[in-house]
Design a protein around this motif. Structure first.
Motif, PDB file in Angstrom:
ATOM      1  N   ARG A 127       0.860  -1.190   0.000  1.00 20.20           N
ATOM      2  CA  ARG A 127       0.000   0.000   0.000  1.00 20.20           C
ATOM      3  C   ARG A 127       0.893   1.235   0.000  1.00 20.20           C
ATOM      4  N   MET A 128       0.416   2.291  -0.639  1.00 22.75           N
ATOM      5  CA  MET A 128       1.169   3.545  -0.703  1.00 22.75           C
ATOM      6  C   MET A 128       0.235   4.708  -0.390  1.00 22.75           C
ATOM      7  N   GLU A 129       0.827   5.730   0.197  1.00 20.34           N
ATOM      8  CA  GLU A 129       0.082   6.974   0.409  1.00 20.34           C
ATOM      9  C   GLU A 129       1.024   8.145   0.150  1.00 20.34           C
TER      10      GLU A 129
ATOM     11  N   LEU B 207      -2.299   5.100   6.001  1.00 20.85           N
ATOM     12  CA  LEU B 207      -1.142   4.528   6.681  1.00 20.85           C
ATOM     13  C   LEU B 207      -0.746   5.425   7.845  1.00 20.85           C
ATOM     14  N   PRO B 208      -0.583   4.871   9.034  1.00 19.11           N
ATOM     15  CA  PRO B 208      -0.441   5.688  10.232  1.00 19.11           C
ATOM     16  C   PRO B 208       0.917   6.337  10.483  1.00 19.11           C
ATOM     17  N   ALA B 209       1.925   6.106   9.671  1.00 23.01           N
ATOM     18  CA  ALA B 209       3.242   6.708   9.902  1.00 23.01           C
ATOM     19  C   ALA B 209       3.209   8.200   9.603  1.00 23.01           C
ATOM     20  N   ILE B 210       3.860   8.968  10.452  1.00 23.11           N
ATOM     21  CA  ILE B 210       3.936  10.417  10.272  1.00 23.11           C
ATOM     22  C   ILE B 210       5.376  10.839  10.527  1.00 23.11           C
ATOM     23  N   VAL B 211       5.942  11.655   9.645  1.00 26.54           N
ATOM     24  CA  VAL B 211       7.312  12.134   9.775  1.00 26.54           C
ATOM     25  C   VAL B 211       7.308  13.453  10.512  1.00 26.54           C
TER      26      VAL B 211
ATOM     27  N   MET C 118       4.914   3.943   2.470  1.00 30.82           N
ATOM     28  CA  MET C 118       4.641   2.662   1.833  1.00 30.82           C
ATOM     29  C   MET C 118       4.623   1.579   2.897  1.00 30.82           C
ATOM     30  N   GLU C 119       3.735   0.625   2.725  1.00 28.79           N
ATOM     31  CA  GLU C 119       3.675  -0.536   3.599  1.00 28.79           C
ATOM     32  C   GLU C 119       3.840  -1.770   2.719  1.00 28.79           C
ATOM     33  N   ASP C 120       4.888  -2.565   3.001  1.00 26.02           N
ATOM     34  CA  ASP C 120       5.113  -3.749   2.171  1.00 26.02           C
ATOM     35  C   ASP C 120       4.323  -4.942   2.681  1.00 26.02           C
ATOM     36  N   GLU C 121       4.529  -6.077   2.055  1.00 24.65           N
ATOM     37  CA  GLU C 121       3.762  -7.277   2.374  1.00 24.65           C
ATOM     38  C   GLU C 121       3.982  -7.749   3.814  1.00 24.65           C
TER      39      GLU C 121
ATOM     40  N   VAL D  90       9.081   5.293   4.861  1.00 27.75           N
ATOM     41  CA  VAL D  90       8.632   6.677   4.772  1.00 27.75           C
ATOM     42  C   VAL D  90       9.709   7.496   4.070  1.00 27.75           C
ATOM     43  N   TYR D  91       9.296   8.192   3.033  1.00 28.79           N
ATOM     44  CA  TYR D  91      10.193   9.052   2.273  1.00 28.79           C
ATOM     45  C   TYR D  91       9.753  10.503   2.472  1.00 28.79           C
TER      46      TYR D  91
END
Length: 132
Positions: free
Chosen positions: A2-4, A63-67, A84-87, A93-94
């Protein structure tokens, strides 16, 4: 996978008055939209594009990651990032624009190799300077 893609809404619509950042932001969104059209060809389950406004807590839609970074004594949330969340449910996070563009254009290259359709995106001069 998944990507955001999260981008500043004000940069996207040009209300910050920074033409360079507006052009690059719009190009990132164009790339993400094109990837989303062909996502099944390269194993992407979903691709969200989120427009972050001032005061949002990072703008996470899927996706819950925040920089965040610390400037002075204040925490600054990054308004532009690719998550991005891989399998295996690892989060990548970029937060740097150059890295985001590299990931997006590499995905477009992968799609190009999987289809006969023209999937390229016309990029602005500002973006072409960044991706070299």
């Amino acid at each position: 996978m998944r990507m955001e893609l999260r981008v500043c809404k004000h940069c996207y619509d040009g209300s910050h008055g920074n033409d360079h950042k507006t052009a690059v932001t719009r190009d990132m969104v164009k790339c993400a939209e094109r990837i989303r059209e062909y996502k099944d060809l390269i194993g992407i389950d979903s691709l969200y594009i989120t427009y972050v406004k001032e005061g949002d807590t990072g703008g996470a839609e899927a996706l819950p990651a925040i920089v965040a970074s610390i400037e002075g004594n204040q925490i600054q949330l990054s308004d532009t990032q690719l998550v991005m969340e891989d399998e295996e449910e690892n989060m990548l996070v970029y937060p740097e624009v150059e890295d985001i563009l590299e990931v997006l254009t590499r995905n477009l290259d992968q799609i190009e190799n999987q289809t006969r359709n023209e999937v390229g995106v016309d990029l602005s001069d500002e973006t072409l300077e960044l991706v070299g």
